[in-house]
Motif scaffolding. Structure first.
Motif, PDB file in Angstrom:
ATOM      1  N   LEU A 148       3.210   5.803  -2.939  1.00 27.32           N
ATOM      2  CA  LEU A 148       4.420   6.541  -3.300  1.00 27.32           C
ATOM      3  C   LEU A 148       4.500   6.731  -4.809  1.00 27.32           C
ATOM      4  O   LEU A 148       4.844   7.821  -5.305  1.00 27.32           O
ATOM      5  CB  LEU A 148       5.644   5.777  -2.794  1.00 27.32           C
ATOM      6  N   LEU A 149       4.165   5.702  -5.560  1.00 23.55           N
ATOM      7  CA  LEU A 149       4.183   5.798  -7.024  1.00 23.55           C
ATOM      8  C   LEU A 149       3.137   6.790  -7.523  1.00 23.55           C
ATOM      9  O   LEU A 149       3.412   7.608  -8.415  1.00 23.55           O
ATOM     10  CB  LEU A 149       3.933   4.422  -7.639  1.00 23.55           C
ATOM     11  N   VAL A 150       1.947   6.718  -6.953  1.00 23.16           N
ATOM     12  CA  VAL A 150       0.868   7.624  -7.370  1.00 23.16           C
ATOM     13  C   VAL A 150       1.219   9.067  -7.037  1.00 23.16           C
ATOM     14  O   VAL A 150       0.867   9.992  -7.781  1.00 23.16           O
ATOM     15  CB  VAL A 150      -0.463   7.209  -6.711  1.00 23.16           C
ATOM     16  N   GLY A 151       1.913   9.272  -5.936  1.00 21.53           N
ATOM     17  CA  GLY A 151       2.278  10.629  -5.531  1.00 21.53           C
ATOM     18  C   GLY A 151       3.559  11.138  -6.167  1.00 21.53           C
ATOM     19  O   GLY A 151       3.940  12.296  -5.957  1.00 21.53           O
ATOM     20  N   SER A 152       4.211  10.309  -6.955  1.00 22.83           N
ATOM     21  CA  SER A 152       5.475  10.687  -7.584  1.00 22.83           C
ATOM     22  C   SER A 152       5.224  11.570  -8.807  1.00 22.83           C
ATOM     23  O   SER A 152       4.084  11.713  -9.263  1.00 22.83           O
ATOM     24  CB  SER A 152       6.238   9.421  -8.009  1.00 22.83           C
ATOM     25  N   PRO A 153       6.299  12.128  -9.389  1.00 19.23           N
ATOM     26  CA  PRO A 153       6.143  12.963 -10.598  1.00 19.23           C
ATOM     27  C   PRO A 153       5.956  12.159 -11.892  1.00 19.23           C
ATOM     28  O   PRO A 153       6.021  12.736 -12.981  1.00 19.23           O
ATOM     29  CB  PRO A 153       7.457  13.754 -10.650  1.00 19.23           C
ATOM     30  N   GLN A 189      14.059   6.619 -14.174  1.00 17.95           N
ATOM     31  CA  GLN A 189      14.829   6.926 -12.972  1.00 17.95           C
ATOM     32  C   GLN A 189      13.951   6.882 -11.725  1.00 17.95           C
ATOM     33  O   GLN A 189      14.351   6.346 -10.682  1.00 17.95           O
ATOM     34  CB  GLN A 189      15.488   8.301 -13.103  1.00 17.95           C
ATOM     35  N   ILE A 190      12.756   7.438 -11.832  1.00 20.77           N
ATOM     36  CA  ILE A 190      11.838   7.425 -10.684  1.00 20.77           C
ATOM     37  C   ILE A 190      11.477   5.994 -10.305  1.00 20.77           C
ATOM     38  O   ILE A 190      11.444   5.626  -9.119  1.00 20.77           O
ATOM     39  CB  ILE A 190      10.565   8.238 -10.993  1.00 20.77           C
ATOM     40  N   LEU A 191      11.228   5.175 -11.310  1.00 24.28           N
ATOM     41  CA  LEU A 191      10.904   3.777 -11.035  1.00 24.28           C
ATOM     42  C   LEU A 191      12.081   3.064 -10.389  1.00 24.28           C
ATOM     43  O   LEU A 191      11.911   2.277  -9.446  1.00 24.28           O
ATOM     44  CB  LEU A 191      10.496   3.066 -12.323  1.00 24.28           C
ATOM     45  N   ALA A 192      13.273   3.326 -10.870  1.00 21.73           N
ATOM     46  CA  ALA A 192      14.467   2.689 -10.303  1.00 21.73           C
ATOM     47  C   ALA A 192      14.669   3.089  -8.849  1.00 21.73           C
ATOM     48  O   ALA A 192      15.130   2.285  -8.034  1.00 21.73           O
ATOM     49  CB  ALA A 192      15.698   3.054 -11.135  1.00 21.73           C
ATOM     50  N   ASP A 193      14.311   4.317  -8.517  1.00 25.92           N
ATOM     51  CA  ASP A 193      14.476   4.815  -7.148  1.00 25.92           C
ATOM     52  C   ASP A 193      13.365   4.346  -6.219  1.00 25.92           C
ATOM     53  O   ASP A 193      13.532   4.387  -4.996  1.00 25.92           O
ATOM     54  CB  ASP A 193      14.507   6.349  -7.141  1.00 25.92           C
ATOM     55  N   THR A 194      12.242   3.917  -6.795  1.00 29.80           N
ATOM     56  CA  THR A 194      11.056   3.643  -5.981  1.00 29.80           C
ATOM     57  C   THR A 194      10.716   2.170  -5.868  1.00 29.80           C
ATOM     58  O   THR A 194      10.326   1.691  -4.798  1.00 29.80           O
ATOM     59  CB  THR A 194       9.832   4.389  -6.572  1.00 29.80           C
ATOM     60  N   LEU A 195      10.866   1.418  -6.942  1.00 27.04           N
ATOM     61  CA  LEU A 195      10.461   0.022  -6.939  1.00 27.04           C
ATOM     62  C   LEU A 195      11.413  -0.840  -6.102  1.00 27.04           C
ATOM     63  O   LEU A 195      12.585  -0.501  -5.935  1.00 27.04           O
ATOM     64  CB  LEU A 195      10.438  -0.518  -8.371  1.00 27.04           C
ATOM     65  N   THR A 200       0.835  -1.206   0.000  1.00 24.95           N
ATOM     66  CA  THR A 200       0.000   0.000   0.000  1.00 24.95           C
ATOM     67  C   THR A 200       0.867   1.253   0.000  1.00 24.95           C
ATOM     68  O   THR A 200       0.610   2.210  -0.749  1.00 24.95           O
ATOM     69  CB  THR A 200      -0.935   0.010   1.222  1.00 24.95           C
ATOM     70  N   ALA A 201       1.897   1.241   0.826  1.00 21.11           N
ATOM     71  CA  ALA A 201       2.801   2.401   0.898  1.00 21.11           C
ATOM     72  C   ALA A 201       3.514   2.612  -0.432  1.00 21.11           C
ATOM     73  O   ALA A 201       3.678   3.754  -0.890  1.00 21.11           O
ATOM     74  CB  ALA A 201       3.812   2.207   2.025  1.00 21.11           C
ATOM     75  N   LEU A 202       3.914   1.532  -1.077  1.00 24.40           N
ATOM     76  CA  LEU A 202       4.614   1.637  -2.363  1.00 24.40           C
ATOM     77  C   LEU A 202       3.695   2.208  -3.435  1.00 24.40           C
ATOM     78  O   LEU A 202       4.103   3.117  -4.192  1.00 24.40           O
ATOM     79  CB  LEU A 202       5.119   0.264  -2.793  1.00 24.40           C
ATOM     80  N   PHE A 203       2.466   1.703  -3.512  1.00 23.72           N
ATOM     81  CA  PHE A 203       1.533   2.188  -4.529  1.00 23.72           C
ATOM     82  C   PHE A 203       1.226   3.669  -4.312  1.00 23.72           C
ATOM     83  O   PHE A 203       1.130   4.434  -5.269  1.00 23.72           O
ATOM     84  CB  PHE A 203       0.246   1.371  -4.501  1.00 23.72           C
TER      85      PHE A 203
END
Length: 225
Positions: free
Chosen positions: A183-188, A203-209, A178-181
């Motif tokens: 974070l992705l939704v709130g990302s740029p 890059q965002i995916l690499a930093d987040t996933l 839930t926290a990950l999803f």
């Protein structure tokens, strides 16, 4: 009247549409977008060029004849789009008896559902309704929303649809997922998709996933835009 908002699955269902004028054609196109098994279209008039073209779709069965009561047999959903008030009322009564979903054009009192104005961007569907009070105003709202929710929303939802099952397959706790999803939704990512900046998305995916999914980023973003 207050309607219960719902998204209805008509995939592999049989539908009936009576009256193939401009309103009927518009509703027929909308039904076909949802992959029904079959749409039987009835009208006593000769089919115009647009209906002839649509009828090339194997799911469409056009019959140039009047409506008969047994046309409703085994039908999941029916649309009455004629200018014959008596016929429309008859269809409304029959559908009520048979517990068939029925929409009567310009006669919400005889319908058990109304069709909202719809905006689609891929798997994103936005529906707007005024409860049948002012369809013209709902169309205006739809046009305004179309300017806001562009194709990048479809790309983002496709991306999330690819990511979600991979994350769930990792077997981590629900709270982590839930926290990950969120974070992705709130990302740029959404903004970067709008700008067409796929390097930044990667890059965002690499930093987040989770690290286990980083090698799969190329397939996650393949043909998004």
């Amino acid at each position: 009247m207050t309607y219960y908002p719902i998204f209805l699955k008509v995939k592999n269902r049989k539908c009936l549409l009576v009256g193939a004028g401009s309103v009927g054609i518009r509703k027929l196109k909308s039904i076909l977008e949802c992959d029904p098994e079959q749409v039987t279209v009835l009208d006593t008039a000769e089919p115009g060029p647009e209906l002839q073209e649509i009828s090339r779709d194997q799911r469409v069965i056009f019959e140039q004849r009047p409506f008969q009561d047994n046309d409703l047999d085994n039908v999941f959903i029916a649309f009455a789009c004629t200018n014959n008030a008596e016929l429309n009322r008859r269809m409304s009564e029959l559908c009520a008896e048979k517990n068939i979903l029925c929409n009567i054009a310009d006669f919400p009192e005889g319908s058990n559902f109304i069709v909202p104005s719809v905006i689609r961007q891929g798997d994103l569907t936005l529906a707007v309704s005024s409860g049948g009070c002012t369809p013209a105003f709902t169309k205006r709202i739809r046009r305004e929303l179309q300017d806001i929710f562009g194709p990048h929303y479809a790309a983002f939802i496709t991306l999330m649809g690819r990511i979600r099952p991979l994350v769930l397959d990792l077997g981590k706790e629900t709270s982590h997922n839930t926290a990950l999803f969120r974070l992705l939704v709130g990302s740029p990512i959404l903004d970067e998709l709008e700008a067409g900046n796929m390097e930044r998305v990667k890059q965002i995916l690499a930093d987040t996933l989770p690290q286990e999914l980083v090698p799969r980023i190329p397939e996650l973003i393949d043909e998004l835009i």
